[in-house]
Design a protein around this motif. Structure first.
Motif, PDB file in Angstrom:
ATOM      1  N   ASN A 638       0.788  -1.193   0.384  1.00  0.00           N
ATOM      2  CA  ASN A 638      -0.262   0.471   0.096  1.00  0.00           C
ATOM      3  C   ASN A 638       0.923   1.376  -0.393  1.00  0.00           C
ATOM      4  O   ASN A 638       0.591   2.137  -1.236  1.00  0.00           O
ATOM      5  CB  ASN A 638      -1.069  -0.271   1.040  1.00  0.00           C
ATOM      6  CG  ASN A 638      -1.732   1.265   1.266  1.00  0.00           C
ATOM      7  OD1 ASN A 638      -1.683   2.156   2.576  1.00  0.00           O
ATOM      8  ND2 ASN A 638      -2.819   1.425   0.659  1.00  0.00           N
ATOM      9  N   SER A 641       2.104   1.449  -3.284  1.00  0.00           N
ATOM     10  CA  SER A 641       0.977   2.318  -3.816  1.00  0.00           C
ATOM     11  C   SER A 641       0.243   3.796  -4.164  1.00  0.00           C
ATOM     12  O   SER A 641       0.006   4.888  -4.990  1.00  0.00           O
ATOM     13  CB  SER A 641      -0.524   1.483  -4.070  1.00  0.00           C
ATOM     14  OG  SER A 641      -0.287   0.108  -4.188  1.00  0.00           O
ATOM     15  N   PHE A 682       0.106 -10.133  -4.348  1.00  0.00           N
ATOM     16  CA  PHE A 682      -0.730  -8.883  -4.357  1.00  0.00           C
ATOM     17  C   PHE A 682      -1.358  -8.966  -2.503  1.00  0.00           C
ATOM     18  O   PHE A 682      -0.310  -9.694  -1.637  1.00  0.00           O
ATOM     19  CB  PHE A 682      -2.593 -10.080  -4.022  1.00  0.00           C
ATOM     20  CG  PHE A 682      -2.495 -10.401  -5.436  1.00  0.00           C
ATOM     21  CD1 PHE A 682      -3.574  -9.174  -6.256  1.00  0.00           C
ATOM     22  CD2 PHE A 682      -2.908 -10.942  -6.287  1.00  0.00           C
ATOM     23  CE1 PHE A 682      -4.070  -8.922  -7.705  1.00  0.00           C
ATOM     24  CE2 PHE A 682      -2.784 -11.013  -7.921  1.00  0.00           C
ATOM     25  CZ  PHE A 682      -3.805 -10.258  -8.001  1.00  0.00           C
ATOM     26  N   GLY A 684      -3.516  -7.680  -0.175  1.00  0.00           N
ATOM     27  CA  GLY A 684      -5.361  -7.019   0.200  1.00  0.00           C
ATOM     28  C   GLY A 684      -5.422  -6.629  -1.528  1.00  0.00           C
ATOM     29  O   GLY A 684      -5.339  -7.524  -2.582  1.00  0.00           O
ATOM     30  N   THR A 685      -5.512  -5.360  -1.487  1.00  0.00           N
ATOM     31  CA  THR A 685      -6.662  -5.227  -2.441  1.00  0.00           C
ATOM     32  C   THR A 685      -5.265  -3.926  -3.519  1.00  0.00           C
ATOM     33  O   THR A 685      -5.513  -3.728  -4.539  1.00  0.00           O
ATOM     34  CB  THR A 685      -7.466  -3.639  -2.598  1.00  0.00           C
ATOM     35  OG1 THR A 685      -6.904  -2.294  -1.949  1.00  0.00           O
ATOM     36  CG2 THR A 685      -8.980  -4.313  -1.961  1.00  0.00           C
ATOM     37  N   ASP A 686      -3.822  -4.398  -3.423  1.00  0.00           N
ATOM     38  CA  ASP A 686      -2.925  -3.952  -3.671  1.00  0.00           C
ATOM     39  C   ASP A 686      -2.237  -4.666  -4.536  1.00  0.00           C
ATOM     40  O   ASP A 686      -2.011  -5.704  -3.821  1.00  0.00           O
ATOM     41  CB  ASP A 686      -1.356  -2.715  -2.580  1.00  0.00           C
ATOM     42  CG  ASP A 686      -3.112  -1.797  -2.165  1.00  0.00           C
ATOM     43  OD1 ASP A 686      -2.676  -0.551  -2.169  1.00  0.00           O
ATOM     44  OD2 ASP A 686      -2.445  -2.198  -1.300  1.00  0.00           O
ATOM     45  N   THR A 687      -1.233  -3.866  -5.400  1.00  0.00           N
ATOM     46  CA  THR A 687      -0.720  -5.312  -6.450  1.00  0.00           C
ATOM     47  C   THR A 687       0.649  -4.430  -6.147  1.00  0.00           C
ATOM     48  O   THR A 687       1.071  -3.232  -6.569  1.00  0.00           O
ATOM     49  CB  THR A 687      -1.369  -5.309  -7.779  1.00  0.00           C
ATOM     50  OG1 THR A 687      -1.142  -4.331  -8.554  1.00  0.00           O
ATOM     51  CG2 THR A 687      -2.300  -5.898  -7.510  1.00  0.00           C
TER      52      THR A 687
END
Length: 825
Positions: A638, A641, A682, A684-687
């Motif tokens: 995160n 990102s 991956f 969570g929702t972050d890559t």
């Protein structure tokens, strides 16, 4: 797999009339592998259906489906027989290739690919993806292209994949594989190119002789097609979808037909047919009389039959004889011994030289049109009126208008933009049209090119090719002194100072004498100072000559990337310094080396770097070895990102980082690493992108499953907008992944708590541990063996990193403890 279920032949069915296998045997080593023996299959694409399968735990799956292809007898079942790589003299190419089925049966080639990438699976350069259901019949010639061509019927239009399809006009590699990834090579090569036999004959294909159809790529002979397909249009000599010509071997020697003067230091040797490039470019094969000797360079031109000879000095006015030996044609036939041709250098009424070039000024992106410039100097005694004169380069030309004049002993500056407020402060004398379509000039930033000045009668006044001259981004190439020969690259230097009025950070002396003095004295800064940057991720020290110090954390010499870190900040060193021996040592840089880095700071693809191609190339000096590596800094996906989204200070760029509890995306059956490929992690929702490079030992290894920790370098390649995107992890050591040593003992420390019969166990989670929970064991035997002699005292694992054992029978009871990690429930 359950052996009984796995070895039941009726559980498997192959379509297209093949049916169930004759035998089904589970592999004795890999219990997840079953070997099927079936009756002979013709070349085709097949589907295997597994009705029932069961693992060792009794879990059952039904109606599993997989596809496979039988490609025929041997790797040359389908071969490349013709290539149209340059279809028109100008404009976008419409290119195609022709393939041939050498077998006696039709082959389903749907899903196959044709690629000119240098690695497999391809990741760039464009790939033709053959549509599903495409069949090539026995003995059929089939044309493949990325577009529908009105001139050709029956071609298969293949969509582009992994880039834009395009073949190199000077030769390129080609390869057919049975799938975009995980396939097998059918024909072609990733490294061996087809030859450029058509040369300047745009619209002519190259093809194999009929006698070579079916041969392996590395032995097949190519010829320029002689079949007239069309008298007009884009495809003239070729035979798409038809058998190639019956070739007649070339047994005739090439003939030297003449010599043409280009400039007073360049002469073209003219031949009657295409030449072998190596022999044509061997300078010892040419000699000029009157004491001139061999040229300094010999370059085969695009027509394939002209060789441009460049001499290290201007030839005086005279008639000369050029003698040629050992030059051969494509078939290897040599020119007649001591072939000669004469040429004459005429006295020139002018004495003008090119003295400076700025091909790559300091403008963002591709905005060179704002500030390109070059300079001439009048060494003669007469004032030159250049009205109607023509200045040209490889892109086009511009005819001078008005009354542009150059007095004796004066400079004259040509510029692509006459506005000093927007061109970087260049004091121009003539603004030429910037263009690449025949009208106007556009100086090449990379390979260089010839720039020519001709008078109104089309007589060449001056011409020089700056391709080997020293220049850099934002720094011009300067002729060291006006009385030197501009054709000799050693007479040129790279500018190291700005001119009065420069407002773009460029170095040079437009309209004034060159300054080729000592280079500027570099500043010494810390890597953390280098990381000071503006809101687009550009270092405040960009384009500055600086020295810094740090510890090498990773050196990927295959990709010319070296990372150096100090006090929690890191910087990339790109180029030859990563591939060659250190200054002061006899080897390449290794992790743990303490080094001094000197050079000009640059920015490329969003990353701040010392570059081989900057104003001054990077130099890395060895100081000491085996220094402790900087610890990997823990960072979340995160945070990466957010950094990319906000374009804030890039504290983690080029650093050795640790991502915890992330997992690889293995959807689509991707389970093995491939070189030069990106993978997604991956959290969570972050890559985060994970890059496997050519030098990595990860190539061909299984992709680890489940939550894990990744230790790597946070690299960057961003070509869009501000340079804050495009982060990717590259492996900074040989073993970048770590799962907790689940089931293995963890080191711990025992403390006896005061006034109690209690011992407190304390331990630290192993570096890069992702198990999260722990079991506590004890033993009372002497020299116990784990786990046989141990008793588990925590049936439910605990998440803390300490444990109070209050079960001691007396203060002198002797217990030996072990702690093991485990994933949390």
């Amino acid at each position: 797999m359950n052996q009984t279920v796995a070895e039941t032949e009726a559980n498997y069915v192959v379509n297209n009339g093949v049916g169930s296998p004759l035998t089904a045997l589970r592999d004795g080593t890999n219990l997840a592998l079953v070997h099927l023996t079936v009756s002979a299959m013709s070349p085709n694409s097949y589907t295997l259906t597994v009705s029932t399968m069961q693992d060792l735990a009794g879990n059952t799956a039904t109606n599993l489906v997989g596809n496979f292809t039988v490609v025929g007898s041997g790797s040359n079942s389908v071969v490349i027989t013709e290539v149209m790589y340059d279809d028109t003299a100008s404009g976008a190419d419409v290119e195609w290739i022709e393939i041939f089925n050498t077998t006696g049966a039709a082959i389903n080639i749907g899903g196959w690919i044709v690629t000119d990438h240098s690695a497999y699976p391809p990741t760039s350069e464009g790939t033709l993806y053959i549509p599903a259901g495409t069949v090539i019949n026995a003995g059929q010639y089939l044309v493949l292209s990325s577009v529908d061509m009105t001139e050709i019927t029956g071609e298969v239009v293949c969509p582009d994949s992994v880039g834009g399809w395009g073949l190199n006009n000077s030769g390129d590699n080609l390869a057919i594989f049975t799938a975009l990834s995980g396939g097998t090579l059918v024909h072609g090569s990733l490294t061996l190119n087809y030859p450029d036999l058509a040369g300047a004959n745009a619209g002519n294909s190259i093809e194999v002789c009929q006698g070579d159809v079916g041969q392996a790529w590395d032995v097949v002979e190519w010829y320029e097609s002689a079949n007239v397909f069309a008298t007009t249009g884009r495809f003239r000599l070729c035979s798409p979808g038809a058998a190639p010509q019956i070739c007649v071997p070339d047994v005739f020697s090439p003939v030297l037909t003449g010599a043409a003067v280009v400039t007073s230091s360049q002469v073209d040797a003219l031949f009657d047919e295409n030449l072998n490039e190596v022999s044509a470019e061997t300078v010892a094969n040419y000699s000029v009389d009157l004491g001139i000797g061999a040229p300094t360079t010999a370059v085969l031109q695009g027509d394939g039959s002209t060789v441009r000879l460049t001499f290290g000095t201007t030839l005086p006015a005279a008639t000369y004889t050029l003698t040629v030996n050992n030059v051969t044609d494509i078939a290897g036939n040599p020119v007649a011994a001591n072939s000669t041709a004469q040429f004459t250098i005429l006295p020139s009424p002018y004495d003008v030289v090119f003295t400076e070039f700025m091909p790559n000024p300091n403008f963002a992106g591709t905005a060179d049109s704002l500030g390109e410039w070059f300079e001439i100097y009048n060494r003669g005694a007469n004032t030159l009126n250049m009205n109607g004169w023509i200045v040209s380069d490889a892109n086009g030309s511009d005819t001078l208008e008005g009354t542009p004049t150059v007095a004796p002993g004066s400079y004259f500056v040509f510029c692509s933009n006459g506005d000093g407020a927007t061109n970087g402060g260049v004091p121009e004398d003539y603004a030429y049209h910037f263009g690449t379509s025949g009208w106007g000039l556009a100086l090449s930033n990379g390979t260089g090119e010839a720039v020519t000045l001709r008078d109104a009668s089309n007589v060449t006044v001056a011409s020089v090719n700056y391709n080997t001259f020293p220049y850099a981004a934002g720094a011009s190439a300067q002729l060291s002194a006006n009385n030197l020969d501009p054709a000799n690259p050693v007479n040129w230097c790279v500018a190291t100072q700005g001119w009065n009025g420069a407002n773009n950070g460029d170095f040079g002396t437009p309209g004034a004498a060159s300054i080729c003095g000592l280079p500027a004295v570099p500043d010494t800064v810390t890597i953390c100072q280098i990381r000071q940057q503006d809101t687009c991720g550009v270092s405040l020290w960009n384009d500055s000559l600086i020295v810094t110090y740090g510890i090498v954390t990773y050196n990927d010499s295959c990709r010319r990337n070296m990372f150096v870190e100090s006090n929690g900040c890191a910087v990339l060193v790109f180029g030859s310094a990563a591939q060659t021996n250190l200054i002061g040592n006899t080897r390449k840089a290794l992790p743990g080396d303490s080094v001094r880095v000197r050079g000009a700071l640059d920015m490329f693809g969003g990353v701040t770097e010392y570059s081989q191609f900057a104003l001054e190339a990077a130099e890395v000096t060895f100081l000491s070895e085996n220094n402790p590596l900087p610890a990997a800094v823990a960072v979340t996906a995160n945070a990466i990102s957010q950094n990319a989204a906000s374009c804030g200070p890039e504290a983690y760029e080029s650093r050795h980082v640790l991502l915890q509890n992330v997992a690889f995306d293995t959807t689509g059956g991707v389970d093995t690493f491939a070189a030069n490929t990106n993978y997604r992690l991956f959290s969570g929702t972050d890559t985060v992108e994970f890059r496997v490079n050519a030098c990595d030992t990860l190539a061909d290894l299984p992709i680890p499953l489940g939550p894990l920790n990744v230790s790597a370098i946070l690299a960057q390649f961003d070509t869009v907008g501000c340079g804050c995107q495009g982060y990717q992890l590259v492996t900074g050591r040989l073993a970048p992944f770590a799962t907790a040593a689940c089931g293995q003992p963890v080191e711990l420390t025992l403390y006896r708590l005061p006034a109690t019969n209690t011992v407190q166990l304390r331990w630290h989670a192993p570096f890069e541990n992702s198990c999260g929970c722990y079991y506590v064991w004890y033993a009372i035997a002497s020299e116990p063996v784990f786990p046989t002699d141990y008793t588990l005292v925590t049936p439910t694992p605990i998440s803390a990193t300490f444990y109070d054992d209050s079960a001691l029978l007396s203060p002198d009871t002797r217990r030996i403890y072990v702690v093991t990690g485990t994933p949390c429930p």
